[in-house]
Write an enzyme that holds these catalytic residues in place. Sequence first.
Site, short mmCIF file in Angstrom:
data_model
loop_
_atom_site.label_atom_id
_atom_site.label_comp_id
_atom_site.label_asym_id
_atom_site.label_seq_id
_atom_site.Cartn_x
_atom_site.Cartn_y
_atom_site.Cartn_z
N ASP A 23 -17.20 130.05 58.22
CA ASP A 23 -16.07 130.19 59.15
C ASP A 23 -16.53 130.31 60.59
O ASP A 23 -15.78 130.00 61.52
CB ASP A 23 -15.19 131.38 58.74
CG ASP A 23 -14.39 131.01 57.51
OD1 ASP A 23 -14.92 131.14 56.40
OD2 ASP A 23 -13.24 130.54 57.68
N GLN A 71 -9.16 132.10 45.95
CA GLN A 71 -9.27 130.69 46.38
C GLN A 71 -10.10 129.87 45.39
O GLN A 71 -9.88 128.67 45.24
CB GLN A 71 -9.92 130.60 47.77
CG GLN A 71 -9.06 131.10 48.91
CD GLN A 71 -9.32 132.55 49.24
OE1 GLN A 71 -9.68 133.33 48.36
NE2 GLN A 71 -9.14 132.93 50.49
N ASN A 118 -18.73 133.92 56.34
CA ASN A 118 -17.96 133.14 55.37
C ASN A 118 -17.18 134.11 54.48
O ASN A 118 -17.30 135.34 54.63
CB ASN A 118 -18.90 132.24 54.55
CG ASN A 118 -18.14 131.25 53.69
OD1 ASN A 118 -17.29 130.51 54.21
ND2 ASN A 118 -18.38 131.23 52.40
N ALA A 175 -11.50 126.91 57.38
CA ALA A 175 -11.77 126.80 58.82
C ALA A 175 -11.33 125.46 59.44
O ALA A 175 -10.57 125.45 60.42
CB ALA A 175 -13.25 127.10 59.08
#
Length: 348
Positions: free
Chosen positions: A236, A195, A246, A48
Amino acid sequence: MRTLEWDEPQQALRLIDQRLLPVRLEFLLCRRVDEVSEAIVNMAVRGAPAIGVAAAFGVALAALRSSATDVLDLLADVRRGAESLLAARPTAVNLAWAVQRMMRVAEMPLPTVEKLQLRLLAEAQRMAEEDVLINRRMAEHGAMLIRDGDTILHHCNTGALAAVDWGTALGAIRLAHEQGKRLFVLVDETRPRLQGARLTAWELAQYGIPHALIVDGAAGYFLRRGEVQKVFFGADRVAANGDVANKVGSYMLALAARANDVPVYSVMPTSTIDMSLPDGDLIPIEERDPQEVLGLQLNGDVVTPPGSAARNPAFDVTPHELLTALVTERGVVYPPFVENLRRVFEAG
Ligand code: MRU
């Protein structure tokens, strides 16, 4: 090293191409606003705060590359660029927040094209510097919640790569480690873009923080065995009641943590808090290309049978009842979130 920065000689935005990590550390030069939008869509830059600052440089590039000779034409080019950036990804509100801040500067009446271009670049650079300071302050508040000997379960990537530097949840973990606390991090691999496996594991290795990768579905196992003292993730977009959007999987993780009495902390700058939305059901959730799920390969072969479909929401919403606290650069916010978030914003 910063995740993204202004390359003065090239007059371009230089960012770490996160699609290539951990195999290769390479940089991507974005010379035009459409290249920045594309880098956000294809997740060369992600997280973000990072996409917010990238978008700010994107607006500056729209101005710098414009061939307009008068200010009104320049403004029209900047507005077009801003629209393309806003359409890049919908969930992280930092993107819209950054573009709106840049547009407020763009719309200040200025006499010359050159002055406006320089003003926009200066604002983007200011936002990049502020991002580092804000993240560092968040890390200080978050690190206070971490005790010597803690095992922390972490989801997605929330480190320096998700911001200009430091990051959110992982920034707090990194600072606690630098303060000498002995920690262990269980790293959710974070399907489908991995990620956790690719980026968080890479960052933790750079910082020398002991860690182990787990498949997302193993989180409940470790929580139930009492091996985890805290769950940390980023955000986010946060609604005014404290509901947190998120990375997908955060909600299941928070449910499993609650069932096992493990505290859950979500760490975010106040620019991630969207006080215009009363609750998390109103947060737009990005649904990405099903190919990100279907394309998984094992021994060189695609694992899914041809003809199978997939759904691929990139985020989910964790209701505020499942969160122990929200950590911001202005301090740790505890329930009741409606009142306490309002107070944080009123205090400025
Ligand atoms: O799809 P991504 O990789 O951009 O998602 C990132 C996350 O969900 C992070 O947890 C979030 O941005 C907060 S940490 C900066």
